[in-house]
Design an enzyme around this catalytic site. Structure first.
Site, PDB file in Angstrom:
ATOM      1  N   SER A  80       0.798  -1.236   0.000  1.00  0.00           N
ATOM      2  CA  SER A  80       0.000   0.000   0.000  1.00  0.00           C
ATOM      3  C   SER A  80       0.823   1.275   0.000  1.00  0.00           C
ATOM      4  CB  SER A  80      -0.943   0.008   1.213  1.00  0.00           C
ATOM      5  OG  SER A  80      -1.999  -0.905   1.027  1.00  0.00           O
ATOM      6  N   LYS A  83       0.517   3.500  -3.005  1.00  0.00           N
ATOM      7  CA  LYS A  83      -0.673   4.296  -3.268  1.00  0.00           C
ATOM      8  C   LYS A  83      -0.389   5.793  -3.267  1.00  0.00           C
ATOM      9  CE  LYS A  83      -3.700   0.832  -1.109  1.00  0.00           C
ATOM     10  NZ  LYS A  83      -4.508   0.510   0.087  1.00  0.00           N
ATOM     11  N   TYR A 205      -2.990  -2.267 -10.584  1.00  0.00           N
ATOM     12  CA  TYR A 205      -3.016  -2.063  -9.132  1.00  0.00           C
ATOM     13  C   TYR A 205      -2.294  -3.197  -8.408  1.00  0.00           C
ATOM     14  CZ  TYR A 205      -4.832  -1.890  -4.379  1.00  0.00           C
ATOM     15  OH  TYR A 205      -4.946  -1.872  -3.003  1.00  0.00           O
ATOM     16  N   TYR A 257      -3.739   3.769   7.534  1.00  0.00           N
ATOM     17  CA  TYR A 257      -4.991   3.008   7.675  1.00  0.00           C
ATOM     18  C   TYR A 257      -5.896   3.693   8.708  1.00  0.00           C
ATOM     19  CZ  TYR A 257      -2.254  -0.509   5.168  1.00  0.00           C
ATOM     20  OH  TYR A 257      -1.473  -1.158   4.243  1.00  0.00           O
ATOM     21  N   VAL A 275       1.368  -3.568   4.203  1.00  0.00           N
ATOM     22  CA  VAL A 275       1.322  -4.835   4.935  1.00  0.00           C
ATOM     23  C   VAL A 275       2.556  -5.696   4.701  1.00  0.00           C
ATOM     24  CG1 VAL A 275      -1.191  -4.895   5.063  1.00  0.00           C
ATOM     25  CG2 VAL A 275      -0.029  -5.927   3.102  1.00  0.00           C
TER      26      VAL A 275
END
Length: 343
Positions: A80, A83, A205, A257, A275
């Site tokens: 992530s 992103k 993605y 998060y 993660v």
């Protein structure tokens, strides 16, 4: 031009910097190496293979000084953390207004993989949750999936100064188990938030999340943002400086998060976690921090990484809104001033 991008040869020429800051990082690493809290992510089978003892800390200043300790060369998938940087490329491709029409910038308080959109606008809440990241990936320009992926890899190379590979087993594993992300994509397609090229965008993605990085890369990426979008070693621009504030603003409010509020309160650095065990944290105008340790807390953030960033923020007054005189002067500790007492 090839020499400009040869990060390894550039990095190898950098002499070790003898400073109290290096000793500080060594002590910090030793302090938390024995911390055995958290669990390694296993919802993607390949991630479960990570050694829970891996632990690295790296800091890169905007002047290009590199400090690293522990497993900073150990490769892992970016997950992530990608992103935030893909969001920056989407902003360059389309501008703020259009991107904001597809992806909002509001914190959610929900889990990163929640199947939820804004009830009034039908937009995903922000580019740091899966829905927003899929919508962001859909905005990346290119003639077909191969060209779009190449643009992403070229972008990350500008941030880190070296080429990156996709971990194919992780990509295939994410693709095979990504039913929830597929459901999110079709929901957004229903509301016109993404294009008809759903499979191509999902592959992009999954591939961006499967890119291989190390702790040093994460520190260099953060240092590039801290330096206004300019890689502090290669001096190559990675992102238009107009959009740096957009990226780090959303990192601050949404990057950790559903721990983002607590993180902003306690640490106060724009940051993004993944993660795979990585955290990249930006101290604007000063330095970038990269940590790597696979065991995660219940929110999906690296346990050791959070501890490291908490210590750095407190000890050097790096909280974005800190108004008090810091306990230690960062610049003096980095440069090794003779007036500094041993930590």
């Amino acid at each position: 031009m090839a020499e400009k991008h040869d990060f390894q040869s550039l990095a190898s020429s950098i002499q070790a910097v003898a400073s109290p800051f290096r000793s500080y990082l060594n002590d910090l690493h030793e302090k938390y190496q024995s911390l055995n809290e958290g669990t390694v992510a296993d919802y993607i089978p390949e991630l479960a293979l990570a050694d829970p003892n891996w632990f690295g800390i790296c800091a890169v200043t905007v002047e290009g000084q590199v400090f690293e300790v522990g497993n900073c060369k150990q490769l892992f998938t970016i997950q992530s953390i990608s992103k935030a940087f893909v969001y920056g490329l989407a902003l360059e491709d389309h501008g703020r207004e259009y991107v904001n029409s597809k992806v909002s910038v509001e914190p959610t308080g929900e889990a990163f993989n929640s199947i939820v959109l804004d009830e009034k606008t039908n937009r995903p809440y922000n580019p740091m949750v899966n829905a927003g990241a899929i919508a962001t990936a859909d905005l990346i320009k290119g003639n077909g999936g191969t060209e779009r992926l190449k643009r992403l890899l070229d972008m990350f190379q500008r941030y880190t100064g070296r080429e990156h590979d996709i971990n194919v087993p992780v990509f295939l594993s994410e693709k095979a188990t990504g039913h929830r992300n597929r459901a999110i994509a079709y929901l957004m397609r229903n509301f016109g938030m993404i294009s008809e090229q759903i499979d191509e965008t999902l592959d992009l993605y999954f591939q961006q999340c499967s890119m291989m990085v190390n702790g040093r890369d994460l520190a260099m990426m953060a240092a590039t943002l801290a330096n206004g979008g300019m890689n502090p070693i290669t001096q190559e621009r990675a992102i238009d400086e107009r959009y740096v504030q957009d990226v780090i603003s959303v990192m601050l409010t949404c990057g950790m998060y559903d721990y983002s509020g607590e993180w902003t309160y306690r640490v106060g650095m724009p940051a993004k976690s993944g993660v795979g065990g990585g955290i990249t944290a930006v101290v604007p105008g000063k330095l970038g921090i990269g940590t790597f340790s696979p065991p995660l807390d219940v929110k999906g953030n690296s346990v050791r990484g959070i501890k490291v960033c908490e210590n750095l923020s407190r000890d050097f007054g790096l909280h974005l809104f800190n108004a008090a005189k810091p306990e230690r002067d960062l610049e003096a500790w980095i440069e090794g001033s003779d007036s500094i007492d041993s930590w």
